[in-house]
Design a protein around this motif. Structure first.
Motif, PDB file in Angstrom:
ATOM      1  N   SER A 217     -12.425  12.746 -36.191  1.00  0.00           N
ATOM      2  CA  SER A 217     -12.621  11.011 -36.183  1.00  0.00           C
ATOM      3  C   SER A 217     -11.566  10.365 -37.008  1.00  0.00           C
ATOM      4  CB  SER A 217     -14.235  10.956 -36.694  1.00  0.00           C
ATOM      5  OG  SER A 217     -14.149  11.322 -38.045  1.00  0.00           O
ATOM      6  N   GLY A 218     -10.846  11.012 -37.966  1.00  0.00           N
ATOM      7  CA  GLY A 218      -9.976  10.472 -38.783  1.00  0.00           C
ATOM      8  C   GLY A 218     -10.621   9.985 -40.027  1.00  0.00           C
ATOM      9  N   GLU A 219     -11.715  10.268 -40.285  1.00  0.00           N
ATOM     10  CA  GLU A 219     -12.379  10.051 -41.578  1.00  0.00           C
ATOM     11  C   GLU A 219     -12.404  11.354 -42.354  1.00  0.00           C
ATOM     12  OE1 GLU A 219     -16.433   9.054 -40.607  1.00  0.00           O
ATOM     13  OE2 GLU A 219     -15.944   7.178 -40.179  1.00  0.00           O
ATOM     14  N   ARG A 220     -12.415  11.094 -43.807  1.00  0.00           N
ATOM     15  CA  ARG A 220     -12.399  12.142 -44.760  1.00  0.00           C
ATOM     16  C   ARG A 220     -13.787  12.544 -45.242  1.00  0.00           C
ATOM     17  NH1 ARG A 220      -8.038   9.161 -49.052  1.00  0.00           N
ATOM     18  NH2 ARG A 220      -6.046  10.090 -48.043  1.00  0.00           N
ATOM     19  N   ALA A 221     -13.812  13.832 -45.431  1.00  0.00           N
ATOM     20  CA  ALA A 221     -14.974  14.304 -45.835  1.00  0.00           C
ATOM     21  C   ALA A 221     -14.517  15.411 -47.141  1.00  0.00           C
ATOM     22  CB  ALA A 221     -15.751  15.236 -44.886  1.00  0.00           C
ATOM     23  N   GLY A 222     -15.442  15.795 -47.837  1.00  0.00           N
ATOM     24  CA  GLY A 222     -14.814  16.764 -48.944  1.00  0.00           C
ATOM     25  C   GLY A 222     -15.879  17.065 -50.011  1.00  0.00           C
ATOM     26  N   CYS A 223     -15.514  17.803 -51.011  1.00  0.00           N
ATOM     27  CA  CYS A 223     -16.533  18.066 -52.163  1.00  0.00           C
ATOM     28  C   CYS A 223     -15.769  18.314 -53.421  1.00  0.00           C
ATOM     29  CB  CYS A 223     -17.091  19.349 -51.660  1.00  0.00           C
ATOM     30  SG  CYS A 223     -15.871  20.817 -51.709  1.00  0.00           S
ATOM     31  N   GLY A 228     -18.445  24.642 -66.056  1.00  0.00           N
ATOM     32  CA  GLY A 228     -18.717  24.354 -67.499  1.00  0.00           C
ATOM     33  C   GLY A 228     -19.746  23.510 -67.994  1.00  0.00           C
ATOM     34  N   ALA A 229     -20.226  22.578 -67.052  1.00  0.00           N
ATOM     35  CA  ALA A 229     -21.432  21.578 -67.409  1.00  0.00           C
ATOM     36  C   ALA A 229     -22.683  22.235 -67.265  1.00  0.00           C
ATOM     37  CB  ALA A 229     -21.238  20.489 -66.398  1.00  0.00           C
ATOM     38  N   LEU A 230     -22.973  22.980 -66.441  1.00  0.00           N
ATOM     39  CA  LEU A 230     -24.189  23.622 -66.397  1.00  0.00           C
ATOM     40  C   LEU A 230     -24.052  25.151 -66.329  1.00  0.00           C
ATOM     41  CD1 LEU A 230     -25.604  21.694 -63.184  1.00  0.00           C
ATOM     42  CD2 LEU A 230     -26.283  21.549 -65.404  1.00  0.00           C
ATOM     43  N   PRO A 231     -25.153  26.004 -66.335  1.00  0.00           N
ATOM     44  CA  PRO A 231     -25.085  27.453 -66.703  1.00  0.00           C
ATOM     45  C   PRO A 231     -24.185  28.031 -65.294  1.00  0.00           C
ATOM     46  CG  PRO A 231     -27.042  26.791 -67.222  1.00  0.00           C
ATOM     47  CD  PRO A 231     -26.565  25.495 -66.846  1.00  0.00           C
ATOM     48  N   ILE A 232     -24.403  27.776 -64.146  1.00  0.00           N
ATOM     49  CA  ILE A 232     -23.770  27.707 -62.966  1.00  0.00           C
ATOM     50  C   ILE A 232     -23.122  26.808 -62.382  1.00  0.00           C
ATOM     51  CG2 ILE A 232     -25.392  29.632 -62.461  1.00  0.00           C
ATOM     52  CD1 ILE A 232     -26.450  28.043 -60.238  1.00  0.00           C
ATOM     53  N   PRO A 233     -21.772  27.300 -61.686  1.00  0.00           N
ATOM     54  CA  PRO A 233     -20.886  25.935 -61.118  1.00  0.00           C
ATOM     55  C   PRO A 233     -21.833  25.272 -60.218  1.00  0.00           C
ATOM     56  CG  PRO A 233     -20.557  27.937 -60.447  1.00  0.00           C
ATOM     57  CD  PRO A 233     -21.313  28.370 -61.319  1.00  0.00           C
ATOM     58  N   VAL A 234     -21.700  23.818 -59.900  1.00  0.00           N
ATOM     59  CA  VAL A 234     -22.368  23.205 -58.934  1.00  0.00           C
ATOM     60  C   VAL A 234     -21.497  22.414 -58.139  1.00  0.00           C
ATOM     61  CG1 VAL A 234     -22.129  21.202 -60.600  1.00  0.00           C
ATOM     62  CG2 VAL A 234     -23.993  21.100 -58.701  1.00  0.00           C
ATOM     63  N   ARG A 235     -21.874  22.421 -56.845  1.00  0.00           N
ATOM     64  CA  ARG A 235     -20.709  21.794 -55.682  1.00  0.00           C
ATOM     65  C   ARG A 235     -21.597  20.574 -55.390  1.00  0.00           C
ATOM     66  NH1 ARG A 235     -18.180  24.540 -50.660  1.00  0.00           N
ATOM     67  NH2 ARG A 235     -18.389  22.885 -49.051  1.00  0.00           N
ATOM     68  N   ILE A 236     -20.583  19.389 -55.209  1.00  0.00           N
ATOM     69  CA  ILE A 236     -21.189  18.157 -54.803  1.00  0.00           C
ATOM     70  C   ILE A 236     -20.311  17.502 -53.757  1.00  0.00           C
ATOM     71  CG2 ILE A 236     -21.315  15.830 -55.880  1.00  0.00           C
ATOM     72  CD1 ILE A 236     -20.884  17.594 -58.369  1.00  0.00           C
TER      73      ILE A 236
END
Length: 298
Positions: A217-223, A228-236
């Motif tokens: 569509s021409g728009e951006r998406a991402g994560c 290091g902030a929590l006991p396991i990595p977090v994906r946002i």
């Protein structure tokens, strides 16, 4: 301190290594690069009775291109990953993360399998692999009468980490390889890795891996994935439908996702959260810039 006495084995066949690990899973530890296990043993934090060195097993080494992914053997070193042309072409985010691990000595000795298996929350690979939707290939000895039979399973990276320095690997099971999906061409996808450490070469207090792509569509998406902030990595997931993301919006999304940041001698919870937000936003900004550069050069 001096490590406790232990029995050392260095097999050249995977089946032999898995059989040794299965014989006494509680008292046996696999050794890959040794960048974490050896210091732990020297400090008295680990005292295995048996060590099984995996470095001489051909099946656990090498980097190979697959149709939709790059397969990285568990004993591939950080230097191997940072400099391999296939990784740099198809998964530059991972190559950048590997290039920032420790110092030259660590990068030439440490391995991706050892880093993942120890699951230190601040390890460079964890958020990079999470952002890339990597899959862990695990191997173990198969039960029954067949002496050399082994079993294999594939674990999505999001299901691999079970807590602080803990994974879902069963007793006697090892990381055999990492399958990293190929990133899109630079004209459609941008990536960036950032780490924050007080001393160059140290484990980061926080690190961030960002991946941004241009949709049809021409728009951006991402994560953006934070380590290091929590006991396991977090994906946002980043909010869709925007041409760009303001740093404040990204920082807010990161703060909302990290509700109970860790605190230790290196950083308080508040400071760690602030650094995660700031460096996460910088990673997203750099990934957007890489995408723009790729589109302009096309």
């Amino acid at each position: 301190m001096i490590a406790e006495r232990f029995d050392y084995q260095s097999p050249t066949r995977l089946a032999d290594a898995l059989r040794l690990l299965a014989a006494d899973p509680d008292g046996t530890r696999p050794l890959s690069g040794g960048m974490t296990l050896v210091p732990m043993m020297t400090l008295g934090l680990a005292a295995p009775e048996h060590i099984v060195d995996l470095k001489r097993i051909p099946e656990l080494g090498g980097i190979h291109e697959e149709p939709d992914a790059v397969r990285i053997g568990a004993t591939a070193t950080h230097h191997d990953i940072a400099t391999d042309p296939r990784v740099r072409l198809h998964a530059p985010l991972l190559a950048d993360a590997a290039a920032l691990v420790g110092d030259v000595q660590v990068r030439n000795r440490g391995t991706i399998g050892g880093s993942i298996a120890h699951a230190d929350p601040a390890a460079n690979y964890l958020p990079a692999l999470l952002a890339l939707d990597a899959v862990i290939e695990a191997r173990a000895k198969r039960g029954g009468l067949l002496r050399n039979a082994t079993r294999s399973r594939r674990i999505p990276i999001g299901e691999f980490f079970a807590g602080l320095m803990a994974t879902c690997l069963a007793a006697g099971e090892i990381v055999a390889a990492v399958h990293v999906p190929k990133q899109l061409a630079a004209t459609h996808q941008g990536a960036a890795f950032r780490k924050f450490a007080r001393v160059k070469g140290n484990f980061p207090i926080v690190c961030a891996a960002a991946l941004v792509e241009r949709q049809s569509s021409g728009e951006r998406a991402g994560c953006v994935a934070i380590g290091g902030a929590l006991p396991i990595p977090v994906r946002i997931a980043l909010p869709g439908g925007q041409a760009a993301w303001a740093a404040g919006e990204v920082e807010t999304a990161i703060r909302q996702a990290i509700d109970d940041p860790m605190s230790d001698a290196n950083a308080s919870a508040d400071y760690r959260l602030e650094m995660a937000a700031v460096h996460g936003a910088r990673a997203v900004e750099a990934a957007c810039r890489a995408l723009d550069d790729g589109e302009r050069s096309a």
